[in-house]
Write a protein that holds these residues in place. Structure first.
Motif, PDB file in Angstrom:
ATOM      1  N   UNK A 250       4.765 -12.293  -7.102  1.00 17.94           N
ATOM      2  CA  UNK A 250       5.810 -11.929  -6.145  1.00 17.94           C
ATOM      3  C   UNK A 250       5.837 -12.904  -4.979  1.00 17.94           C
ATOM      4  N   UNK A 251       6.985 -13.033  -4.301  1.00 19.66           N
ATOM      5  CA  UNK A 251       6.996 -13.795  -3.041  1.00 19.66           C
ATOM      6  C   UNK A 251       6.145 -13.080  -2.000  1.00 19.66           C
ATOM      7  N   UNK A 252       5.780 -13.796  -0.953  1.00 21.14           N
ATOM      8  CA  UNK A 252       4.874 -13.227   0.050  1.00 21.14           C
ATOM      9  C   UNK A 252       5.434 -11.951   0.666  1.00 21.14           C
ATOM     10  N   UNK A 253       6.719 -11.947   0.997  1.00 20.51           N
ATOM     11  CA  UNK A 253       7.310 -10.748   1.594  1.00 20.51           C
ATOM     12  C   UNK A 253       7.353  -9.599   0.598  1.00 20.51           C
ATOM     13  N   UNK A 254       7.592  -9.916  -0.678  1.00 24.51           N
ATOM     14  CA  UNK A 254       7.572  -8.871  -1.702  1.00 24.51           C
ATOM     15  C   UNK A 254       6.201  -8.248  -1.831  1.00 24.51           C
ATOM     16  N   UNK A 255       5.160  -9.082  -1.831  1.00 22.94           N
ATOM     17  CA  UNK A 255       3.796  -8.551  -1.905  1.00 22.94           C
ATOM     18  C   UNK A 255       3.463  -7.710  -0.685  1.00 22.94           C
ATOM     19  N   UNK A 256       3.910  -8.153   0.491  1.00 21.98           N
ATOM     20  CA  UNK A 256       3.623  -7.412   1.720  1.00 21.98           C
ATOM     21  C   UNK A 256       4.239  -6.015   1.684  1.00 21.98           C
ATOM     22  N   UNK A 257       5.489  -5.899   1.215  1.00 21.69           N
ATOM     23  CA  UNK A 257       6.143  -4.592   1.145  1.00 21.69           C
ATOM     24  C   UNK A 257       5.582  -3.768  -0.009  1.00 21.69           C
ATOM     25  N   UNK A 258       5.291  -4.414  -1.124  1.00 20.84           N
ATOM     26  CA  UNK A 258       4.724  -3.684  -2.264  1.00 20.84           C
ATOM     27  C   UNK A 258       3.397  -3.040  -1.883  1.00 20.84           C
ATOM     28  N   UNK A 259       2.502  -3.810  -1.258  1.00 21.46           N
ATOM     29  CA  UNK A 259       1.192  -3.274  -0.875  1.00 21.46           C
ATOM     30  C   UNK A 259       1.285  -2.396   0.361  1.00 21.46           C
ATOM     31  N   UNK A 260       2.072  -2.842   1.339  1.00 23.07           N
ATOM     32  CA  UNK A 260       2.099  -2.130   2.609  1.00 23.07           C
ATOM     33  C   UNK A 260       2.853  -0.822   2.579  1.00 23.07           C
ATOM     34  N   UNK A 261       3.921  -0.746   1.776  1.00 25.41           N
ATOM     35  CA  UNK A 261       4.792   0.424   1.799  1.00 25.41           C
ATOM     36  C   UNK A 261       4.836   1.147   0.458  1.00 25.41           C
ATOM     37  N   UNK A 262       5.145   0.423  -0.617  1.00 27.43           N
ATOM     38  CA  UNK A 262       5.383   1.104  -1.897  1.00 27.43           C
ATOM     39  C   UNK A 262       4.138   1.816  -2.423  1.00 27.43           C
ATOM     40  N   UNK A 263       2.959   1.241  -2.236  1.00 26.75           N
ATOM     41  CA  UNK A 263       1.748   1.935  -2.693  1.00 26.75           C
ATOM     42  C   UNK A 263       1.548   3.247  -1.944  1.00 26.75           C
ATOM     43  N   UNK A 264       2.014   3.309  -0.696  1.00 28.42           N
ATOM     44  CA  UNK A 264       1.840   4.531   0.095  1.00 28.42           C
ATOM     45  C   UNK A 264       2.719   5.661  -0.396  1.00 28.42           C
ATOM     46  N   UNK A 265       3.754   5.319  -1.174  1.00 28.61           N
ATOM     47  CA  UNK A 265       4.574   6.382  -1.741  1.00 28.61           C
ATOM     48  C   UNK A 265       3.738   7.278  -2.646  1.00 28.61           C
ATOM     49  N   UNK A 266       2.776   6.683  -3.352  1.00 33.03           N
ATOM     50  CA  UNK A 266       1.900   7.475  -4.202  1.00 33.03           C
ATOM     51  C   UNK A 266       0.944   8.330  -3.399  1.00 33.03           C
ATOM     52  N   UNK A 267       0.234   7.724  -2.458  1.00 39.94           N
ATOM     53  CA  UNK A 267      -0.753   8.486  -1.682  1.00 39.94           C
ATOM     54  C   UNK A 267      -0.074   9.523  -0.785  1.00 39.94           C
ATOM     55  N   UNK A 268       1.089   9.172  -0.221  1.00 40.40           N
ATOM     56  CA  UNK A 268       1.827  10.135   0.585  1.00 40.40           C
ATOM     57  C   UNK A 268       2.272  11.321  -0.268  1.00 40.40           C
ATOM     58  N   UNK A 269       2.644  11.069  -1.511  1.00 35.65           N
ATOM     59  CA  UNK A 269       3.036  12.154  -2.408  1.00 35.65           C
ATOM     60  C   UNK A 269       1.921  13.147  -2.655  1.00 35.65           C
ATOM     61  N   UNK A 270       0.681  12.650  -2.717  1.00 37.97           N
ATOM     62  CA  UNK A 270      -0.445  13.573  -2.874  1.00 37.97           C
ATOM     63  C   UNK A 270      -0.530  14.529  -1.688  1.00 37.97           C
ATOM     64  N   UNK A 271      -0.368  13.991  -0.469  1.00 36.25           N
ATOM     65  CA  UNK A 271      -0.535  14.819   0.727  1.00 36.25           C
ATOM     66  C   UNK A 271       0.688  15.698   0.982  1.00 36.25           C
ATOM     67  N   UNK A 272       1.869  15.170   0.706  1.00 33.26           N
ATOM     68  CA  UNK A 272       3.086  15.921   0.994  1.00 33.26           C
ATOM     69  C   UNK A 272       3.431  16.931  -0.104  1.00 33.26           C
ATOM     70  N   UNK A 273       3.113  16.604  -1.370  1.00 35.38           N
ATOM     71  CA  UNK A 273       3.577  17.423  -2.488  1.00 35.38           C
ATOM     72  C   UNK A 273       2.427  18.091  -3.238  1.00 35.38           C
ATOM     73  N   UNK A 274       1.501  17.296  -3.771  1.00 36.07           N
ATOM     74  CA  UNK A 274       0.477  17.863  -4.654  1.00 36.07           C
ATOM     75  C   UNK A 274      -0.432  18.850  -3.928  1.00 36.07           C
ATOM     76  N   UNK A 275      -0.901  18.504  -2.753  1.00 35.28           N
ATOM     77  CA  UNK A 275      -1.849  19.380  -2.052  1.00 35.28           C
ATOM     78  C   UNK A 275      -1.211  20.682  -1.574  1.00 35.28           C
ATOM     79  N   UNK A 276      -0.109  20.648  -0.807  1.00 35.30           N
ATOM     80  CA  UNK A 276       0.428  21.916  -0.283  1.00 35.30           C
ATOM     81  C   UNK A 276       1.205  22.747  -1.294  1.00 35.30           C
ATOM     82  N   UNK A 277       1.802  22.121  -2.315  1.00 37.75           N
ATOM     83  CA  UNK A 277       2.612  22.878  -3.271  1.00 37.75           C
ATOM     84  C   UNK A 277       1.809  23.399  -4.448  1.00 37.75           C
ATOM     85  N   UNK A 278       0.626  22.832  -4.695  1.00 41.82           N
ATOM     86  CA  UNK A 278      -0.236  23.278  -5.802  1.00 41.82           C
ATOM     87  C   UNK A 278      -1.661  23.488  -5.285  1.00 41.82           C
ATOM     88  N   UNK A 279      -1.831  24.335  -4.285  1.00 39.35           N
ATOM     89  CA  UNK A 279      -3.145  24.446  -3.625  1.00 39.35           C
ATOM     90  C   UNK A 279      -4.255  24.943  -4.545  1.00 39.35           C
TER      91      UNK A 279
END
Length: 514
Positions: A250-279
């Motif tokens: 990827x270009x440098x900016x693509x890697x920065x957004x992929x690592x900095x933002x897109x990966x957090x979509x997964x971890x944020x989903x655990x905290x926002x969805x998996x934990x409170x909706x399936x306790x």
């Protein structure tokens, strides 16, 4: 206000799309910078104005009252229980702010871009909208829509502006892998919808109703589907194999957004969805989540240590750092009915780690882009002795490396300290194993610093007669330095972030303990 924050970049993209591509590149990039600045200003205003109760609740209470700030809700597909529902709290607002900062940094860094600049800017503006939208979404289908669109736009960024033929192969692998994960995620959302009475995709209503409180096989299957979908995006071992080639090509900016933002979509989903909706299921399988996190921590660090390519090394450190997030949220499930302080610490540390990793790793990928720009190579063997010729580049890379390995004084230390302190009571042996990841991470960054910056000067294209290398240009310095400054600010004075995150983390853990 949230709709303005989310859709401002898309609106700017529509305006720019009407302009002829032959206009100077600075017109498109300059407009992107202005839009990113305006969006970040709106996010800061939302941070300042966020009501205290919203920061402290962050989910629906037993009576169904929402604890989100700046909430917007309109019917979208009422017959299917789908609504346009946005809101922010202490979980999502820090990630919105991080997203705004990283896209602004990439916009400034893009001042050096010369290839098909109009299309490049339009793609990033569209990607910015879907990233902001995901962190503000309070409806599962809206979340899924933004989740899927991020895959599409990043595919075109990697394939169109990456490194030749290999980029297209890496983009295809990224798309197929993560799209398959998104299908698993959609299956989990549908299972949640069918379990709720009345049927709904609304996150706030599902958290209040807790339709799968009894647990059982159906709830376990739902958690598995959602967990696999989010794990691919995070990514965790063994779903990580798409990440290194995608980052490397990827270009440098693509890697920065992929690592900095897109990966957090997964971890944020655990905290926002998996934990409170399936306790119930989360508590039942929290040890599995924690062990997967430990494996990701150790495996990511060891494989990163073995790399001979700088960008692949940074990519594998993302597997390592996202593993820490899973350790924290897994431990919070294990101690859900026990030590309140421990589980709050673990969850808070996981959220701070998301922000910290976004800032630091984005800076590292932009610095790697600078290196590639100077010599068209990421290989360690192609470079040495750069400290004397490029002191600003060497200084910022050293700061980013020490921040990434969790040195005190940086945001990574705050995050990892909270994760380990909160997790040790729940699973002392696995967490002790995870601590070794810090040692390996320290070793790999020290080796990288030694190989690239010390010793005799060596460059890829002029062995024996090194050419003069340009140090960081003003646009590169302005893009990268503020990211590391923010990581330092969080490391030295984290209260402004923790005051927002801690109450929301405590609220999530209250829902998990039901």
């Amino acid at each position: 206000m949230l709709s303005l924050i989310v859709f401002l970049p898309a609106a700017v993209a529509v305006v720019l799309a009407a302009l002829p591509a032959r206009l100077p590149a600075r017109v498109f990039v300059g407009t992107w910078i202005a839009a990113a600045l305006a969006d970040l200003a709106l996010i800061i205003a939302a941070w300042v104005r966020l009501p205290a109760p919203a920061a402290g609740v962050g989910q629906a209470g037993p009576g169904g009252a929402s604890g989100f700030g700046f909430e917007e809700r309109l019917p979208w597909i009422p017959s299917a229980g789908i609504s346009y529902h946005l809101g922010v709290d202490g979980l999502s607002l820090p990630l919105l702010a991080m997203t705004g900062v990283l896209f602004l940094a990439c916009a400034v860094f893009a001042l050096r871009e010369t290839r098909r600049v109009k299309a490049y800017v339009l793609l990033f503006l569209a990607l910015q909208t879907v990233c902001l939208g995901l962190f503000a979404a309070l409806d599962l289908i809206l979340f899924f829509l933004f989740f899927d669109l991020s895959i599409v736009f990043m595919y075109f960024v990697i394939a169109g502006w990456g490194h030749a033929e290999r980029a297209r192969a890496a983009a295809l692998k990224f798309f197929l892998y993560t799209f398959l994960g998104s299908l698993a995620l959609l299956l989990g959302f549908i299972l949640l919808f069918l379990a709720a009475q009345p049927h709904t995709f609304d996150i706030v209503e599902l958290a209040a109703a807790n339709p799968l409180a009894a647990g059982g096989a159906y709830a376990a299957l739902t958690l598995l589907a959602i967990g696999v979908g989010l794990a691919v995006k995070t990514p965790t071992v063994p779903f990580h194999t798409w990440l290194p080639p995608a980052h490397t090509e990827a270009p440098a900016t693509g890697s920065a957004i992929l690592a900095g933002v897109l990966l957090k979509m997964g971890t944020y989903g655990f905290v926002r969805i998996a934990m409170p909706l399936l306790p119930t299921s989360w508590r039942q399988y929290a040890l599995v989540v924690l062990i997967v996190g430990v494996v990701s921590v150790v495996y990511g660090a060891l494989v990163a240590l073995a790399q001979t390519n700088l960008k692949r090394m940074i990519a594998y450190t993302s597997v390592n750092h996202m593993g820490y997030v899973l350790v924290g949220v897994g431990a919070a499930g294990l101690v859900a009915t026990g030590d309140v302080q421990a589980r709050t610490l673990a969850t808070t540390g996981a959220l701070v780690q998301m922000v910290s990793h976004g800032l630091i790793t984005a800076a590292l990928f932009l610095l790697a882009g600078v290196l590639y720009d100077r010599g068209r190579s990421y290989d360690f063997d192609a470079w040495s002795g750069l400290a004397a010729r490029t002191p600003r580049f060497a200084a910022l890379f050293a700061v980013a490396a020490f921040a990434s390995l969790g040195l005190p004084g940086f945001s990574g230390f705050i995050a990892e300290f909270q994760i380990f302190t909160g997790s040790l009571p729940a699973a002392p042996v696995p967490v002790a194993v995870a601590v070794t990841g810090i040692l390996v991470t320290a070793a790999l960054f020290l080796v990288a610093l030694q190989r690239i910056f010390l010793g005799p000067l060596r460059t890829p294209d002029a062995p024996g007669t090194p050419r003069l290398l340009a140090d960081l240009r003003p646009s590169e310095l302005v893009a990268i330095a503020p990211l590391l400054a923010l990581a330092t600010l969080i490391g030295l004075a984290p209260r402004f972030l923790l005051d927002l995150v801690e109450p929301a983390a405590a609220a999530v853990n209250t829902l998990v303990a039901r």
